[in-house]
Design a protein around this motif. Structure first.
Motif, PDB file in Angstrom:
ATOM      1  N   GLU A   1      -3.004  -2.379  -7.614  1.00  0.00           N
ATOM      2  CA  GLU A   1      -4.097  -2.700  -6.713  1.00  0.00           C
ATOM      3  C   GLU A   1      -3.569  -2.909  -5.293  1.00  0.00           C
ATOM      4  OE1 GLU A   1      -6.004  -6.104  -8.326  1.00  0.00           O
ATOM      5  OE2 GLU A   1      -6.669  -5.100 -10.164  1.00  0.00           O
ATOM      6  N   LYS A   2      -4.496  -3.069  -4.364  1.00  0.00           N
ATOM      7  CA  LYS A   2      -4.112  -3.272  -2.977  1.00  0.00           C
ATOM      8  C   LYS A   2      -3.338  -4.583  -2.833  1.00  0.00           C
ATOM      9  CE  LYS A   2      -6.030  -3.537   1.709  1.00  0.00           C
ATOM     10  NZ  LYS A   2      -7.255  -3.577   2.540  1.00  0.00           N
ATOM     11  N   ASP A   3      -2.275  -4.548  -2.038  1.00  0.00           N
ATOM     12  CA  ASP A   3      -1.411  -5.699  -1.746  1.00  0.00           C
ATOM     13  C   ASP A   3      -0.621  -6.183  -2.948  1.00  0.00           C
ATOM     14  OD1 ASP A   3      -2.283  -5.712   0.896  1.00  0.00           O
ATOM     15  OD2 ASP A   3      -3.972  -7.042   0.436  1.00  0.00           O
TER      16      ASP A   3
ATOM     17  N   ASN B   1       0.832  -1.215   0.000  1.00  0.00           N
ATOM     18  CA  ASN B   1       0.000   0.000   0.000  1.00  0.00           C
ATOM     19  C   ASN B   1       0.865   1.264   0.000  1.00  0.00           C
ATOM     20  OD1 ASN B   1      -2.342  -1.643   0.169  1.00  0.00           O
ATOM     21  ND2 ASN B   1      -2.058  -1.800   2.377  1.00  0.00           N
ATOM     22  N   ALA B   2       1.850   1.284  -0.894  1.00  0.00           N
ATOM     23  CA  ALA B   2       2.786   2.406  -0.945  1.00  0.00           C
ATOM     24  C   ALA B   2       2.143   3.687  -1.441  1.00  0.00           C
ATOM     25  CB  ALA B   2       3.962   2.041  -1.856  1.00  0.00           C
ATOM     26  N   LEU B   3       1.032   3.572  -2.166  1.00  0.00           N
ATOM     27  CA  LEU B   3       0.390   4.741  -2.756  1.00  0.00           C
ATOM     28  C   LEU B   3      -0.641   5.332  -1.798  1.00  0.00           C
ATOM     29  CD1 LEU B   3      -0.028   6.557  -5.261  1.00  0.00           C
ATOM     30  CD2 LEU B   3      -1.697   4.879  -6.072  1.00  0.00           C
TER      31      LEU B   3
ATOM     32  N   PRO C   1      -0.072  19.352  -4.528  1.00  0.00           N
ATOM     33  CA  PRO C   1       0.147  17.957  -4.120  1.00  0.00           C
ATOM     34  C   PRO C   1      -1.173  17.250  -3.850  1.00  0.00           C
ATOM     35  CG  PRO C   1       0.704  19.454  -2.338  1.00  0.00           C
ATOM     36  CD  PRO C   1       0.410  20.315  -3.522  1.00  0.00           C
ATOM     37  N   ILE C   2      -1.333  16.065  -4.419  1.00  0.00           N
ATOM     38  CA  ILE C   2      -2.571  15.291  -4.234  1.00  0.00           C
ATOM     39  C   ILE C   2      -2.302  13.971  -3.513  1.00  0.00           C
ATOM     40  CG2 ILE C   2      -3.675  16.314  -6.253  1.00  0.00           C
ATOM     41  CD1 ILE C   2      -2.996  13.747  -7.783  1.00  0.00           C
ATOM     42  N   GLY C   3      -1.042  13.671  -3.182  1.00  0.00           N
ATOM     43  CA  GLY C   3      -0.729  12.434  -2.490  1.00  0.00           C
ATOM     44  C   GLY C   3       0.765  12.207  -2.438  1.00  0.00           C
ATOM     45  N   GLN C   4       1.160  10.990  -2.084  1.00  0.00           N
ATOM     46  CA  GLN C   4       2.569  10.616  -2.046  1.00  0.00           C
ATOM     47  C   GLN C   4       2.696   9.129  -2.339  1.00  0.00           C
ATOM     48  OE1 GLN C   4       3.878  11.504   1.976  1.00  0.00           O
ATOM     49  NE2 GLN C   4       3.429   9.434   2.673  1.00  0.00           N
TER      50      GLN C   4
ATOM     51  N   LEU D   1      18.710   4.590  -0.401  1.00  0.00           N
ATOM     52  CA  LEU D   1      18.209   4.847  -1.740  1.00  0.00           C
ATOM     53  C   LEU D   1      16.694   4.951  -1.791  1.00  0.00           C
ATOM     54  CD1 LEU D   1      20.503   2.387  -3.728  1.00  0.00           C
ATOM     55  CD2 LEU D   1      20.825   4.839  -3.409  1.00  0.00           C
ATOM     56  N   ASN D   2      15.986   4.507  -0.744  1.00  0.00           N
ATOM     57  CA  ASN D   2      14.524   4.540  -0.748  1.00  0.00           C
ATOM     58  C   ASN D   2      14.024   5.973  -0.811  1.00  0.00           C
ATOM     59  OD1 ASN D   2      14.679   1.782  -0.558  1.00  0.00           O
ATOM     60  ND2 ASN D   2      14.185   1.708   1.627  1.00  0.00           N
ATOM     61  N   ARG D   3      12.870   6.134  -1.442  1.00  0.00           N
ATOM     62  CA  ARG D   3      12.319   7.459  -1.663  1.00  0.00           C
ATOM     63  C   ARG D   3      10.857   7.519  -1.228  1.00  0.00           C
ATOM     64  NH1 ARG D   3      17.104   7.864  -2.888  1.00  0.00           N
ATOM     65  NH2 ARG D   3      17.969   8.787  -4.778  1.00  0.00           N
TER      66      ARG D   3
END
Length: 795
Positions: A233-235, A161-163, A302-305, A289-291
Motif C-alpha cells: 500500500e501507499k507509504d 511509493n517505489a511502485l 512493459p506496464i510499469g517499474q 546495489l540498488n535496482r
C-alpha cells in the motif's frame, strides 16, 4: 588396562511451532560428542512423530567423558556442500543456564532400552521432562534467531511509493507482490523454460531461506511469504530477506497480482527479474546495489517499474561464534532502570553538523523543487516547551568528553553504564570520538594560525593522538595561547587537561627509579585525559563492572540534502572491524550496542548474537535535521523496525516519550527494552517521571551536575554480582551441611558395627577352638579390618 564408560543417551524434543519442510531440529552441547557448541558440529535429530500438538524429534548419541554436560536445541535449515554441514539457524534456545545432563545417574535402567534425559538428575534437582519442549526449560521460555554462520543475507526493500504502474487501468488498483529466489545452477541443469506458460513456476530450492516483513504505523507484520505475497500500500515499507550461501548464483523473480477484495483469488498481471546480488567491497556503500527494474505484462510489454533498495549483509569472519549466551544478552527481569553517563561525565562540546548549513544552502538554491518545511511537519504541541536550539555542554573541569578520565569518573559516581561513540580511523582502528570531523592547525611562526576541518576517517591513529586537535565547532577560532605553543607541546588535550597534566621537575635527591615511576604515572595521567582513546584501551583500563553502551557511528544522509560525511567506509567492513574488537575483549562486561543507522542496526543483529542491539531514533519533536531514511522519522516507525528486525529495543528522545507516555506500554507489550536520551532526561522531575514509567535506562547528559544525587549510588552490576555470590554461598553452605550430616550418620553406623563385632570373640569357649570356630573368628577379624579401614578413610 584403561576402561571407558560409554552412555547411549536418547535426546527427544517436542516442537510445537509450525516447521517448513526443509527445517530440521538439532542438538548441540558442551562435550565433544555434542559438537562443543560449534554450528558446524551440531547433531541432527530425526522426526519420529507428528500430531496436532507438534512434531517430535529424537536421536540416540553415545556420550563419554565429563560427568555433567550442557546442551541446547535449535531449529535450522541444513545446506550441505561437499559433505560439510552448513546451517541457516532460524531459532535456538537462549536460556541463561543451558539444559543440564548428569551421567552419574544413567546406570539404573534395564538392558532392553537406552537411557533417556528423564533418567538423569542434577544432584538434588528433579529430572527433566521427557520429551523436552523446544524453547521451554524449568518454567522459562526463551528463544532467539540465529546469526550468519557463513551465509549472506540480501534484503530487498520496497518503500516511498517505489511502485509505478503506467497502465491507466491498473494505476489506482491495489497490488500485491511476491519474491521467489531462483537457483541458477539448479535451473540450468533441470529446468526448461516453456514459452507457452504465462507465468513460469520455479522449483523451490532448499539452499535459500526467505522471509518478508512490512512496516506500517498501524502495526508490524513479519512472516513467511503467502501464496500471493503481500499487499503493497501507499507509504508502506516492505522488506524481503533472503539468506543463501551462494548469493552470486541466486536471482529473483517478482510476481505482481491484482487485489480484489471480493474474492481470495488474485489475478496475475506481470513479473520482473532481479539479477544476482553479491558483494563488492571496493565501492564505498551499498548504493550501487540498488535496482530499478521494469515490470513486464503477460503480453511481454512493459506496464510499469519498481525501485528496489538493496542491503547486502555478509557474515563476520575471523571470529568463531558459538551457541553460548553472554551476560549482555540476558537482561534480568525486574532490573531497575540503569543510569548511563553520556560520553562519560557528559558532553563538553556543542554539536557540530557541517552538512546542515550545506543542506539549507542547497535547498534554497534549488529552483525546480523545494523540500517540505520540517518545522511545519515536526511541530510541537502547544503544551510542549520548545527545546533549546543549541545543546548546552557540561562544565566538567579538567575532563573532556569521551576520555578515559571521563568514563572512570562516571563509574566512581556509581553509574552503571557509560555511553560513547565509536568510529574507525584511517588505519581501521576503532576509536572513541563523537563527531565525524576534527579541526587541525597548521602553525607557522610569525603568521596567524588557521584551522582546517579534516574527517576523522582520513587520519590514522598516530595522527589523531599526536596532532593538535580542536573540536570541529571551533573552526575559525584560534586561541592566542595556542599559537605560541612549541612543537613539543602540541597534543590532542584540551587546554584544561594540558594544565592538569603538566610535568613537574624532579628534585636532585630523587633517584632514577623514583623518577621513572613518577614519569610513568604522569604518562598514564596524560593518557587518561587524552582524546581518541581506542576501544581496546577502554576494555583494558576501565573496571569490568562498568557497562558499555557503544554507539556505532555511521555517516547518514539528510532529508533536505547533504550528508554527515561523504565517501564513508563500506558498512560490512566497518561493522566487522568494530565487532571483532568487541568480541575479543568483552569478557564478562555487559555491553549494549546502539546506532542511528537502520542498516547498521540490521547488520549488528545478523552478524552476532552476543550483544543486544538498540535502535536510536530521532523522534519528531526535536529541532535537529531529519535523516533521509524513513525508519528514523518517528518513534512508532522505530518500534516497528525493532519488531521486524528482532532488535532488543530502542533508544528514544525524552521529549517524544513525555508527550506520548502510552508508547512505553507499547514497547513493553512487544517485549523490547527502552532507553531514554536527551537533555530533558537530566532534569530531576523529568527523570523521576520517566522512572515511574518503568523505562529500562536513562542516558544522562549532565552527569557532573548530578554528583550530589548519585555519589552514594552503587553500580548495578556490582550489587547483582554480590547478590549472586550470596545465593551461591548459601547454596554451598546448605550442601556442606547436608554432606556433614551424612558423614556423621555414616560414622555412627560404622561405630555401631565395630562395637557389635568386638563382642563376638568374647562369646567363644576359652578352650582350644575347633576348625570351624577358627574360621569364624578369622572372618570376624577380617571384617573388622575392613571396617577399621573405612572408618579411618571417613575420618
Amino acid at each position: 588396562m584403561i576402561r571407558r564408560v560409554v552412555y547411549d543417551v536418547e535426546f527427544c524434543v517436542l516442537v510445537k511451532e509450525k516447521l517448513n519442510p526443509c527445517d530440521s531440529v538439532l542438538v548441540t552441547g558442551s562435550c565433544e560428542q555434542l559438537g562443543e557448541w560449534l554450528p558446524s558440529r551440531c547433531i541432527p535429530l530425526n522426526r519420529t512423530d507428528k500430531t496436532d500438538e507438534g512434531e517430535t524429534w529424537s536421536t540416540n548419541i553415545k556420550i563419554y567423558g565429563p560427568q555433567k554436560i550442557s546442551y541446547r536445541y535449535l531449529i535450522a535449515q541444513i545446506v550441505r556442500f561437499d559433505d560439510d554441514l552448513n546451517l541457516i539457524v532460524k531459532k535456538w534456545e537462549t536460556f541463561k543456564n543451558a539444559r543440564q545432563l548428569s551421567l552419574n545417574h544413567l546406570t539404573n535402567y534395564s538392558d532392553d532400552r537406552a537411557p533417556t534425559i528423564a533418567d538423569a538428575s542434577i544432584e538434588n534437582t528433579p529430572p527433566d521432562e521427557f520429551p523436552a519442549i523446544f524453547g521451554c526449560y524449568k518454567g522459562e521460555c526463551r528463544t532467539d534467531i540465529g546469526w550468519l554462520t557463513g551465509q549472506t543475507e540480501i534484503q530487498l526493500r520496497f518503500h516511498s511509493n517505489a511502485l509505478q504502474i503506467w497502465s491507466t487501468k491498473l494505476r489506482n488498483s491495489n497490488l500485491s507482490l511476491k519474491v521467489s529466489p531462483i537457483d541458477l545452477n539448479y535451473q540450468q541443469e533441470n529446468e526448461e523454460i516453456s514459452p507457452d506458460l504465462s507465468s513460469q513456476v520455479f522449483t523451490p530450492t532448499s539452499k535459500v531461506f526467505i522471509q518478508s516483513a512490512i512496516l506500517r504505523l498501524s502495526g508490524c507484520e513479519a512472516n513467511f511469504q503467502r501464496d500471493y505475497g503481500a499487499v503493497l500500500e501507499k507509504d508502506d515499507y516492505m522488506v524481503v530477506k533472503i539468506q543463501t550461501f551462494e548469493p552470486e548464483n541466486v536471482a529473483y523473480h517478482i510476481d505482481f497480482y491484482l487485489v480484489d477484495e471480493t474474492t481470495p483469488l488474485r489475478k496475475h498481471i506481470g513479473f520482473a527479474y532481479v539479477l544476482p546480488i553479491h558483494s563488492n567491497l571496493e565501492l564505498a556503500d551499498n548504493k550501487h546495489l540498488n535496482r530499478i527494474v521494469p515490470i513486464i505484462g503477460l503480453k511481454h510489454n512493459p506496464i510499469g517499474q519498481i525501485k528496489i533498495d538493496v542491503l547486502l549483509i555478509t557474515p563476520l569472519k575471523g571470529i568463531q561464534q558459538k551457541f553460548a549466551v553472554s551476560p549482555s544478552k540476558y537482561w534480568r527481569q525486574g532490573r531497575r532502570p540503569v543510569n548511563v553517563g553520556h560520553r562519560g561525565l557528559g558532553k563538553t562540546n556543542t554539536e557540530h553538523i557541517p552538512s546542515k548549513h550545506q543542506a539549507q544552502v542547497s535547498s534554497s538554491s534549488s529552483s525546480s523543487t523545494s523540500p517540505p518545511d520540517l518545522s511545519k511537519q515536526r511541530s510541537l504541541d502547544s503544551s510542549t516547551p520548545p527545546p533549546s536550539s543549541v545543546s548546552r555542554p557540561v562544565q566538567t573541569k579538567f575532563v573532556s568528553e569521551n576520555t578515559l578520565a571521563s568514563f572512570k569518573g562516571a563509574f566512581q559516581l556509581g553509574f552503571d553504564f557509560v555511553e560513547f561513540d565509536v568510529q574507525l580511523s584511517k588505519d581501521k582502528i576503532p576509536v572513541v570520538y563523537h563527531d565525524f570531523q576534527v579541526a587541525i592547525t597548521l602553525k607557522r611562526k610569525g603568521h596567524e594560525a588557521e584551522l582546517f576541518v579534516v574527517p576523522v576517517k582520513d587520519l590514522s591513529l598516530p595522527q589523531l593522538q599526536s596532532l593538535k586537535i580542536y573540536h570541529a565547532s571551533k573552526e575559525g577560532e584560534v586561541r592566542k595561547g595556542d599559537e605560541e605553543l612549541d612543537d613539543d607541546d602540541s597534543t590532542n588535550l584540551t587546554p584544561n587537561a594540558l594544565s592538569m597534566s603538566t610535568f613537574t621537575p624532579l628534585s636532585n635527591g630523587e633517584d632514577e627509579q623514583l623518577a621513572s615511576l613518577k614519569f610513568g604515572q604522569q604518562q598514564d595521567e596524560k593518557k587518561f585525559l587524552s582524546l581518541f582513546p581506542t576501544l581496546q584501551e577502554l576494555f583494558e583500563k576501565l573496571d569490568p563492572h562498568l557497562g558499555f553502551n557503544v554507539e556505532i557511528k555511521y555517516a547518514m544522509e539528510y532529508r533536505q540534502g547533504g550528508s554527515e560525511q561523504n565517501h564513508f567506509f563500506e558498512r560490512n567492513e566497518y561493522i566487522d572491524c568494530i565487532l571483532r574488537c568487541l568480541l575479543n575483549y568483552a569478557g564478562k562486561r555487559v555491553i549494549v550496542l546502539s546506532t542511528f543507522d537502520p542498516d547498521c542496526a540490521s547488520m549488528l543483529r545478523r552478524k552476532q548474537t552476543s550483544f543486544p542491539v538498540l535502535f536510536l531514533t530521532q523522534g519528531e519533536k526535536g529541532d535537529w535535521p531529519q535523516y533521509l531514511d524513513v525508519r528514523t522519522w518517528s518513534i512508532d516507525i522505530g518500534l516497528c523496525f525493532c519488531v521486524t528486525e528482532q532488535l532488543s529495543g530502542l533508544a528514544a528522545p525524552a521529549l517524544d516519550i513525555l508527550l506520548n507516555k502510552e508508547f512505553v506500554k507499547n514497547v513493553k507489550d512487544n517485549g523490547k527494552l527502552l532507553f531514554i536520551w536527551g537533555d530533558e532526561a537530566s532534569d530531576k522531575e523529568v527523570s523521576k517521571c520517566l522512572l515511574d514509567l518503568r523505562v529500562d535506562g536513562l542516558i544522562f547528559d549532565h552527569v557532573a551536575e548530578l554528583k550530589d544525587e548519585y555519589s552514594k549510588a552503587e553500580n548495578l552490576f556490582i550489587s547483582e554480582e554480590r547478590e549472586e555470590l550470596e545465593v551461591l554461598n548459601s547454596f554451598r553452605q546448605k550442601q556442606l551441611e547436608l554432606q556433614h550430616q551424612q558423614l556423621l550418620q555414616e560414622l555412627e553406623r560404622l561405630k555401631t558395627a565395630r562395637e557389635s563385632n568386638t563382642i563376638v570373640p568374647s562369646l567363644t569357649s576359652p578352650s582350644l577352638p575347633s576348625q570351624n570356630s577358627k574360621f569364624a573368628i578369622n572372618s570376624v577379624q577380617d571384617q573388622a579390618v575392613v571396617l577399621d579401614s573405612n572408618f579411618k578413610h571417613l575420618m
